[in-house]
Write an enzyme that holds these catalytic residues in place. Structure first.
Site, PDB file in Angstrom:
ATOM      1  N   ASP A  76       0.796  -1.243   0.000  1.00 48.48           N
ATOM      2  CA  ASP A  76       0.000   0.000   0.000  1.00 48.48           C
ATOM      3  C   ASP A  76       0.830   1.296   0.000  1.00 48.48           C
ATOM      4  OD1 ASP A  76      -1.858  -2.012   0.252  1.00 48.48           O
ATOM      5  OD2 ASP A  76      -2.760  -1.298   2.109  1.00 48.48           O
ATOM      6  N   ASP A 118      -4.537  -0.723  -1.756  1.00 51.54           N
ATOM      7  CA  ASP A 118      -5.833  -0.633  -1.094  1.00 51.54           C
ATOM      8  C   ASP A 118      -6.781  -0.003  -2.124  1.00 51.54           C
ATOM      9  OD1 ASP A 118      -6.916  -1.299   1.455  1.00 51.54           O
ATOM     10  OD2 ASP A 118      -6.977   0.817   2.046  1.00 51.54           O
ATOM     11  N   HIS A 177     -10.694   0.634  -2.538  1.00 54.82           N
ATOM     12  CA  HIS A 177     -12.061   0.560  -2.028  1.00 54.82           C
ATOM     13  C   HIS A 177     -13.076   1.177  -2.995  1.00 54.82           C
ATOM     14  CE1 HIS A 177     -10.527  -0.722   1.804  1.00 54.82           C
ATOM     15  NE2 HIS A 177      -9.890   0.400   2.049  1.00 54.82           N
ATOM     16  N   HIS A 225     -10.827   6.728   1.966  1.00 51.65           N
ATOM     17  CA  HIS A 225      -9.449   6.666   1.459  1.00 51.65           C
ATOM     18  C   HIS A 225      -9.338   5.650   0.339  1.00 51.65           C
ATOM     19  CE1 HIS A 225      -9.608   3.339   4.319  1.00 51.65           C
ATOM     20  NE2 HIS A 225      -8.647   2.770   3.604  1.00 51.65           N
ATOM     21  N   LYS A 284      -6.895  -4.868  -3.330  1.00 52.60           N
ATOM     22  CA  LYS A 284      -7.643  -5.506  -2.222  1.00 52.60           C
ATOM     23  C   LYS A 284      -8.587  -4.494  -1.594  1.00 52.60           C
ATOM     24  CE  LYS A 284      -4.093  -4.326   1.151  1.00 52.60           C
ATOM     25  NZ  LYS A 284      -4.823  -3.349   1.970  1.00 52.60           N
ATOM     26  N   CYS A 319      -1.912  -2.860   7.625  1.00 46.13           N
ATOM     27  CA  CYS A 319      -1.796  -3.751   6.468  1.00 46.13           C
ATOM     28  C   CYS A 319      -0.469  -4.492   6.403  1.00 46.13           C
ATOM     29  CB  CYS A 319      -2.079  -2.959   5.194  1.00 46.13           C
ATOM     30  SG  CYS A 319      -3.810  -2.451   5.133  1.00 46.13           S
TER      31      CYS A 319
HETATM   32  C1  VGL Z   1      -4.665   0.511   5.769  1.00 52.16           C
HETATM   33  C2  VGL Z   1      -6.236   1.270   7.237  1.00 52.16           C
HETATM   34  C3  VGL Z   1      -7.219   1.144   6.283  1.00 52.16           C
HETATM   35  C4  VGL Z   1      -3.228   0.172   5.508  1.00 52.16           C
HETATM   36  C5  VGL Z   1      -5.632   0.371   4.797  1.00 52.16           C
HETATM   37  O1  VGL Z   1      -2.817   0.133   4.336  1.00 52.16           O
HETATM   38  O2  VGL Z   1      -2.489  -0.068   6.498  1.00 52.16           O
HETATM   39  N1  VGL Z   1      -4.980   0.942   6.987  1.00 52.16           N
HETATM   40  N2  VGL Z   1      -6.899   0.698   5.063  1.00 52.16           N
HETATM   41 ZN    ZN Z   2      -8.350   0.738   3.525  1.00 49.28          ZN
END
Ligand code: VGL
Ligand code: ZN
Length: 208
Positions: free
Chosen positions: A8, A48, A50, A83, A108, A153
């Site tokens: 990420d 990440d 979403h 996010h 993901k 993550c």
């Molecule tokens: C993450 C919180 C929500 C991360 C992703 O990449 O650590 N943390 N989504």
């Molecule tokens: Zn996330």
């Protein structure tokens, strides 16, 4: 086969992003040195990714604020600011990351009803992403993991690598990672170490 798993390293987790991790962008030059080190046979990056209105977003739950602890599909869930929404700049990999050298980019967190911290499977451990099978098919026996965020993550990915790929050596690269809170980082490193994950620095890889 040795693999590098970059978690990420996206605009959203860097300063100016919607879920900025302190000094998140500092991992980029370190990750680039690792990518260019020639020490890895395979380089994978997770993203990440979403949908709008994802169930992990506080904005999807009336009255909830970011960083409130709430519930998603019957399980405890941290409420995050919106996010890394698919197709937005926030979700893009950091522009200075050496993306052309990355062999696989894996997205993901696409299921509205469950969050996915790990690059290997959803938080409810039901749906897998296919990454563990990919590593097995490629005969990967060592995985070094780093990126954002250490306390979410990165940690969950490292623990899943250990659990889902028995016999594979898993290491966490500390200086190529940053976390959301200092306490969270300390706890995550303690937990990873206790489970048998090696805690190393990029110099251990590059000079080793
Ligand atoms: C993450 C919180 C929500 C991360 C992703 O990449 O650590 N943390 N989504
Ligand atoms: Zn996330």
């Amino acid at each position: 086969m040795k693999a590098l798993l970059l978690i990420d390293i996206q605009n959203g987790f860097c300063p100016g992003g919607n879920l900025a991790v302190p000094d998140g962008d500092k991992v980029v030059p370190v990750a680039n040195r690792l990518i260019e080190s020639g020490k890895y046979d395979l380089i994978v990056a997770s993203q990440d990714w979403h949908p709008e209105g994802h169930g992990s977003f506080a904005s999807s739950h009336p009255g909830k604020q970011p960083f409130d602890l709430h519930v998603l599909s019957g399980k405890p869930q941290m409420m995050w600011p919106d996010h890394c929404v698919q197709g937005t700049k926030d979700a893009e990999l950091h522009p200075e990351l050496r993306v052309p050298e990355i062999d696989l980019i894996l997205q993901k967190g696409e299921n509205h009803h469950v969050d996915s911290y790990s690059a290997f499977r959803d938080n409810d451990q039901d749906a897998i992403t296919g990454l563990s099978n990919f590593f097995q098919d490629q005969a990967v026996d060592e995985i070094d993991i780093c990126g954002l965020a250490t306390d979410y993550c990165v940690k969950f990915s490292a623990l899943d690598a250990l659990e889902m790929l028995p016999g594979v050596k898993v290491r966490f690269i500390e200086d190529a990672s940053r976390g959301i809170t200092p306490e969270g980082v300390t706890a995550a490193i303690d937990e990873m170490r206790a489970k048998g994950i090696g805690i190393i620095t990029s110099a251990d890889v590059i000079d080793g």
